[in-house]
Design a protein around this motif. Structure first.
Motif, PDB file in Angstrom:
ATOM      1  N   ARG A  18       0.834  -1.207   0.000  1.00  0.00           N
ATOM      2  CA  ARG A  18       0.000   0.000   0.000  1.00  0.00           C
ATOM      3  C   ARG A  18       0.870   1.259   0.000  1.00  0.00           C
ATOM      4  O   ARG A  18       0.588   2.219  -0.716  1.00  0.00           O
ATOM      5  CB  ARG A  18      -0.947   0.004   1.209  1.00  0.00           C
ATOM      6  N   GLN A  19       1.929   1.252   0.794  1.00  0.00           N
ATOM      7  CA  GLN A  19       2.830   2.403   0.849  1.00  0.00           C
ATOM      8  C   GLN A  19       3.513   2.624  -0.492  1.00  0.00           C
ATOM      9  O   GLN A  19       3.620   3.750  -0.971  1.00  0.00           O
ATOM     10  CB  GLN A  19       3.864   2.223   1.964  1.00  0.00           C
ATOM     11  N   LEU A  20       3.961   1.555  -1.114  1.00  0.00           N
ATOM     12  CA  LEU A  20       4.605   1.679  -2.420  1.00  0.00           C
ATOM     13  C   LEU A  20       3.630   2.173  -3.481  1.00  0.00           C
ATOM     14  O   LEU A  20       4.004   2.960  -4.360  1.00  0.00           O
ATOM     15  CB  LEU A  20       5.213   0.337  -2.831  1.00  0.00           C
ATOM     16  N   GLN A  21       2.373   1.740  -3.411  1.00  0.00           N
ATOM     17  CA  GLN A  21       1.366   2.217  -4.354  1.00  0.00           C
ATOM     18  C   GLN A  21       1.122   3.714  -4.176  1.00  0.00           C
ATOM     19  O   GLN A  21       0.980   4.449  -5.153  1.00  0.00           O
ATOM     20  CB  GLN A  21       0.053   1.441  -4.188  1.00  0.00           C
ATOM     21  N   LEU A  22       1.064   4.163  -2.917  1.00  0.00           N
ATOM     22  CA  LEU A  22       0.900   5.596  -2.658  1.00  0.00           C
ATOM     23  C   LEU A  22       2.074   6.395  -3.215  1.00  0.00           C
ATOM     24  O   LEU A  22       1.892   7.438  -3.844  1.00  0.00           O
ATOM     25  CB  LEU A  22       0.780   5.853  -1.153  1.00  0.00           C
ATOM     26  N   GLU A  23       3.265   5.919  -2.989  1.00  0.00           N
ATOM     27  CA  GLU A  23       4.456   6.622  -3.463  1.00  0.00           C
ATOM     28  C   GLU A  23       4.546   6.617  -4.983  1.00  0.00           C
ATOM     29  O   GLU A  23       5.036   7.579  -5.581  1.00  0.00           O
ATOM     30  CB  GLU A  23       5.711   6.003  -2.855  1.00  0.00           C
ATOM     31  N   ALA A  24       4.038   5.570  -5.634  1.00  0.00           N
ATOM     32  CA  ALA A  24       4.077   5.494  -7.092  1.00  0.00           C
ATOM     33  C   ALA A  24       3.133   6.518  -7.715  1.00  0.00           C
ATOM     34  O   ALA A  24       3.356   6.972  -8.837  1.00  0.00           O
ATOM     35  CB  ALA A  24       3.716   4.090  -7.558  1.00  0.00           C
ATOM     36  N   ARG A  25       2.068   6.905  -7.007  1.00  0.00           N
ATOM     37  CA  ARG A  25       1.103   7.863  -7.527  1.00  0.00           C
ATOM     38  C   ARG A  25       1.535   9.316  -7.363  1.00  0.00           C
ATOM     39  O   ARG A  25       0.910  10.204  -7.926  1.00  0.00           O
ATOM     40  CB  ARG A  25      -0.253   7.674  -6.831  1.00  0.00           C
ATOM     41  N   VAL A  26       2.578   9.570  -6.600  1.00  0.00           N
ATOM     42  CA  VAL A  26       3.043  10.941  -6.382  1.00  0.00           C
ATOM     43  C   VAL A  26       3.615  11.483  -7.685  1.00  0.00           C
ATOM     44  O   VAL A  26       4.441  10.834  -8.325  1.00  0.00           O
ATOM     45  CB  VAL A  26       4.119  10.984  -5.271  1.00  0.00           C
ATOM     46  N   SER A  27       3.137  12.669  -8.079  1.00  0.00           N
ATOM     47  CA  SER A  27       3.679  13.257  -9.309  1.00  0.00           C
ATOM     48  C   SER A  27       5.078  13.798  -9.022  1.00  0.00           C
ATOM     49  O   SER A  27       5.336  14.369  -7.970  1.00  0.00           O
ATOM     50  CB  SER A  27       2.769  14.363  -9.820  1.00  0.00           C
ATOM     51  N   ARG A  28       5.943  13.622  -9.983  1.00  0.00           N
ATOM     52  CA  ARG A  28       7.339  14.004  -9.794  1.00  0.00           C
ATOM     53  C   ARG A  28       7.790  14.885 -10.954  1.00  0.00           C
ATOM     54  O   ARG A  28       7.250  14.818 -12.052  1.00  0.00           O
ATOM     55  CB  ARG A  28       8.215  12.761  -9.710  1.00  0.00           C
ATOM     56  N   ILE A  29       8.785  15.714 -10.668  1.00  0.00           N
ATOM     57  CA  ILE A  29       9.406  16.499 -11.722  1.00  0.00           C
ATOM     58  C   ILE A  29      10.898  16.203 -11.699  1.00  0.00           C
ATOM     59  O   ILE A  29      11.432  15.676 -10.717  1.00  0.00           O
ATOM     60  CB  ILE A  29       9.146  18.021 -11.550  1.00  0.00           C
ATOM     61  N   LYS A  30      11.563  16.547 -12.784  1.00  0.00           N
ATOM     62  CA  LYS A  30      12.998  16.299 -12.864  1.00  0.00           C
ATOM     63  C   LYS A  30      13.732  17.194 -11.868  1.00  0.00           C
ATOM     64  O   LYS A  30      13.297  18.305 -11.576  1.00  0.00           O
ATOM     65  CB  LYS A  30      13.503  16.563 -14.273  1.00  0.00           C
TER      66      LYS A  30
END
Length: 71
Positions: A18-30
């Motif tokens: 669940r934690q990894l799924q939450l972190e995967a959904r975080v939008s990221r920029i370079k």
């Protein structure tokens, strides 16, 4: 492995997923874009930064107290 320890291990694995799924959904920029944005922000606000511009002595709450002497 006992049943309770297997359940505990499974619960920990579910929590990790669940934690990894939450972190995967975080939008990221370079990093280069984040650094550029940060640099721009700092340059735009440099005139208000007391570490760069200094603080006038009348506004400085940490100025040394003036001593008084009686003659």
């Amino acid at each position: 492995m006992s049943n309770s320890s297997a359940n505990s291990s499974l619960a920990m694995a579910h929590k990790a997923v669940r934690q990894l799924q939450l972190e995967a959904r975080v939008s990221r920029i370079k990093v280069s874009q984040a650094a550029s944005d940060l640099k721009g922000f700092c340059l735009q606000n440099a005139h208000r930064d007391p570490l760069l511009m200094g603080v006038s002595s009348s506004d400085n709450p940490f100025r040394p107290p003036k001593s008084c002497s009686l003659f």
